[in-house]
Write a protein that holds these residues in place. Structure first.
Motif, PDB file in Angstrom:
ATOM      1  N   LEU A 160      41.110 110.471 -88.660  1.00 18.65           N
ATOM      2  CA  LEU A 160      40.352 109.493 -89.441  1.00 18.65           C
ATOM      3  C   LEU A 160      40.151 109.964 -90.883  1.00 18.65           C
ATOM      4  CD1 LEU A 160      37.628 108.358 -86.861  1.00 18.65           C
ATOM      5  CD2 LEU A 160      39.640 107.074 -87.640  1.00 18.65           C
ATOM      6  N   MET A 161      40.012 111.286 -91.064  1.00 21.75           N
ATOM      7  CA  MET A 161      39.864 111.800 -92.430  1.00 21.75           C
ATOM      8  C   MET A 161      41.171 111.616 -93.208  1.00 21.75           C
ATOM      9  SD  MET A 161      38.655 115.505 -93.902  1.00 21.75           S
ATOM     10  CE  MET A 161      36.926 115.066 -93.782  1.00 21.75           C
ATOM     11  N   ALA A 162      42.303 111.892 -92.552  1.00 25.78           N
ATOM     12  CA  ALA A 162      43.595 111.720 -93.222  1.00 25.78           C
ATOM     13  C   ALA A 162      43.788 110.272 -93.664  1.00 25.78           C
ATOM     14  CB  ALA A 162      44.729 112.144 -92.295  1.00 25.78           C
ATOM     15  N   LYS A 163      43.231 109.329 -92.889  1.00 26.19           N
ATOM     16  CA  LYS A 163      43.327 107.908 -93.216  1.00 26.19           C
ATOM     17  C   LYS A 163      42.170 107.447 -94.106  1.00 26.19           C
ATOM     18  CE  LYS A 163      45.856 105.361 -91.294  1.00 26.19           C
ATOM     19  NZ  LYS A 163      47.176 104.783 -91.609  1.00 26.19           N
ATOM     20  N   ARG A 164      41.291 108.372 -94.474  1.00 25.39           N
ATOM     21  CA  ARG A 164      40.124 108.103 -95.319  1.00 25.39           C
ATOM     22  C   ARG A 164      39.188 107.044 -94.714  1.00 25.39           C
ATOM     23  NH1 ARG A 164      42.755 108.734-101.015  1.00 25.39           N
ATOM     24  NH2 ARG A 164      41.721 110.564-101.871  1.00 25.39           N
ATOM     25  N   LYS A 165      38.966 107.128 -93.406  1.00 22.84           N
ATOM     26  CA  LYS A 165      38.021 106.240 -92.744  1.00 22.84           C
ATOM     27  C   LYS A 165      36.643 106.894 -92.743  1.00 22.84           C
ATOM     28  CE  LYS A 165      41.229 103.277 -91.766  1.00 22.84           C
ATOM     29  NZ  LYS A 165      41.260 101.938 -92.389  1.00 22.84           N
ATOM     30  N   ILE A 166      35.640 106.172 -93.202  1.00 22.07           N
ATOM     31  CA  ILE A 166      34.307 106.747 -93.371  1.00 22.07           C
ATOM     32  C   ILE A 166      33.705 107.237 -92.052  1.00 22.07           C
ATOM     33  CG2 ILE A 166      33.074 104.549 -93.117  1.00 22.07           C
ATOM     34  CD1 ILE A 166      31.178 105.528 -95.349  1.00 22.07           C
ATOM     35  N   GLU A 167      34.139 106.641 -90.943  1.00 24.39           N
ATOM     36  CA  GLU A 167      33.595 107.031 -89.636  1.00 24.39           C
ATOM     37  C   GLU A 167      33.981 108.450 -89.231  1.00 24.39           C
ATOM     38  OE1 GLU A 167      33.857 102.546 -89.654  1.00 24.39           O
ATOM     39  OE2 GLU A 167      35.152 104.213 -90.271  1.00 24.39           O
ATOM     40  N   ASN A 168      34.925 109.056 -89.956  1.00 23.42           N
ATOM     41  CA  ASN A 168      35.306 110.429 -89.623  1.00 23.42           C
ATOM     42  C   ASN A 168      34.099 111.351 -89.670  1.00 23.42           C
ATOM     43  OD1 ASN A 168      35.580 112.643 -91.985  1.00 23.42           O
ATOM     44  ND2 ASN A 168      35.888 110.629 -92.894  1.00 23.42           N
ATOM     45  N   ASP A 206      42.342 100.869 -85.661  1.00 21.18           N
ATOM     46  CA  ASP A 206      41.869 102.248 -85.807  1.00 21.18           C
ATOM     47  C   ASP A 206      41.088 102.696 -84.576  1.00 21.18           C
ATOM     48  OD1 ASP A 206      42.906 102.563 -88.429  1.00 21.18           O
ATOM     49  OD2 ASP A 206      41.179 101.501 -89.240  1.00 21.18           O
ATOM     50  N   TYR A 207      40.253 101.811 -84.042  1.00 21.08           N
ATOM     51  CA  TYR A 207      39.482 102.137 -82.844  1.00 21.08           C
ATOM     52  C   TYR A 207      40.407 102.365 -81.653  1.00 21.08           C
ATOM     53  CZ  TYR A 207      34.862 101.272 -84.841  1.00 21.08           C
ATOM     54  OH  TYR A 207      33.708 101.355 -85.588  1.00 21.08           O
ATOM     55  N   LEU A 208      41.450 101.558 -81.558  1.00 16.39           N
ATOM     56  CA  LEU A 208      42.398 101.703 -80.457  1.00 16.39           C
ATOM     57  C   LEU A 208      43.136 103.034 -80.550  1.00 16.39           C
ATOM     58  CD1 LEU A 208      43.955 100.631 -78.028  1.00 16.39           C
ATOM     59  CD2 LEU A 208      45.501  99.450 -79.616  1.00 16.39           C
ATOM     60  N   SER A 251      37.663 103.546 -96.524  1.00 18.53           N
ATOM     61  CA  SER A 251      37.506 102.245 -95.866  1.00 18.53           C
ATOM     62  C   SER A 251      36.842 102.436 -94.506  1.00 18.53           C
ATOM     63  CB  SER A 251      38.867 101.575 -95.686  1.00 18.53           C
ATOM     64  OG  SER A 251      39.732 102.377 -94.890  1.00 18.53           O
ATOM     65  N   VAL A 252      36.499 101.327 -93.873  1.00 18.30           N
ATOM     66  CA  VAL A 252      35.900 101.370 -92.534  1.00 18.30           C
ATOM     67  C   VAL A 252      36.988 101.110 -91.498  1.00 18.30           C
ATOM     68  CG1 VAL A 252      33.627 100.648 -93.328  1.00 18.30           C
ATOM     69  CG2 VAL A 252      35.291  98.920 -92.618  1.00 18.30           C
ATOM     70  N   MET A 253      36.726 101.529 -90.276  1.00 16.35           N
ATOM     71  CA  MET A 253      37.697 101.363 -89.199  1.00 16.35           C
ATOM     72  C   MET A 253      37.842  99.889 -88.810  1.00 16.35           C
ATOM     73  SD  MET A 253      36.620 104.593 -86.764  1.00 16.35           S
ATOM     74  CE  MET A 253      37.822 104.201 -85.481  1.00 16.35           C
ATOM     75  N   ASN A 254      39.068  99.510 -88.477  1.00 18.55           N
ATOM     76  CA  ASN A 254      39.308  98.186 -87.923  1.00 18.55           C
ATOM     77  C   ASN A 254      39.661  98.322 -86.441  1.00 18.55           C
ATOM     78  OD1 ASN A 254      42.046  98.999 -87.798  1.00 18.55           O
ATOM     79  ND2 ASN A 254      42.449  98.139 -89.831  1.00 18.55           N
TER      80      ASN A 254
END
Length: 204
Positions: free
Chosen positions: A147-155, A101-103, A95-98
């Motif tokens: 971010l990788m552990a959370k599967r965020k593409i921005e990692n 996630d940025y915070l 997924s993408v960061m919300n």
């Protein structure tokens, strides 16, 4: 050229060279699994990070030493999160960061930066440019791993930036194999981003 790249190793023990090569090999295998969104990224990554904990402590790269302890912990957490299912599907899909996630990423980056700076200051190791660069890359890698552990593409974007910075850092410190590993990591991270983007579009 070969002399320039590998002359640092003439005074190293065979065990040290073997350990670095093993860590590099498993690190590359781990990133390749990550690119394919395969859970084996974590057990293979653990082998690499645990070896690097020892190597980096020997070289007094405290920032990256802390990174690899953190990697080892996050590998266990990520391994667990990636196995979780909800209604038969992955609980944490790509997924993408919300905004949250940025915070959290900003907090991880800032806290890590300050903590590593304090560690260097405590040991009076702010004596070379590598200490400042190591502090920065540590903070970036902490964010990337979370971010990788959370599967965020921005990692993958974080990995690309941090890997590029790490190439000259590790070469300067005499870890040529590791420097070459980070160069390869940069390429794989770019491909990983493209692969995850393709997988994300399939999910939608």
């Amino acid at each position: 050229m070969i002399e320039l790249l590998f002359s640092q190793y003439k005074d190293y023990s065979k065990l040290f060279i073997f350990l670095e090569l093993t860590a590099v090999l498993f690190g590359i295998i781990s990133v390749l699994f990550a690119r394919k969104n395969n859970i084996l990224v974590y057990p293979t990554g653990l082998v690499s990070t645990l070896i690097f904990v020892y190597i980096l402590l020997e070289w007094k790269l405290f920032g990256d030493f802390i990174i690899n302890i953190y990697y080892s912990i996050m590998s266990v957490l990520g391994w667990y999160l990636w196995t979780r299912k909800k209604n038969g599907a992955d609980e944490f899909p790509i997924s993408v960061m919300n905004r949250k996630d940025y915070l959290i990423s900003s907090l991880i980056f800032t806290i890590t930066l300050l903590f590593v700076a304090l560690v260097y200051q405590f040991f009076d190791k702010f004596t070379d440019w590598t200490a400042y660069v190591d502090t920065l890359t540590t903070a970036l890698f902490f964010v990337g791993m979370w971010l990788m552990a959370k599967r965020k593409i921005e990692n993958w974007i974080i990995w690309v930036i941090a890997d590029i910075i790490s190439v000259p850092l590790y070469f300067y410190k005499g870890l040529t194999f590791s420097s070459m590993q980070f160069l390869l990591f940069t390429i794989i991270a770019i491909l990983g981003y493209l692969e995850w983007k393709r997988l994300l579009q399939k999910q939608i």
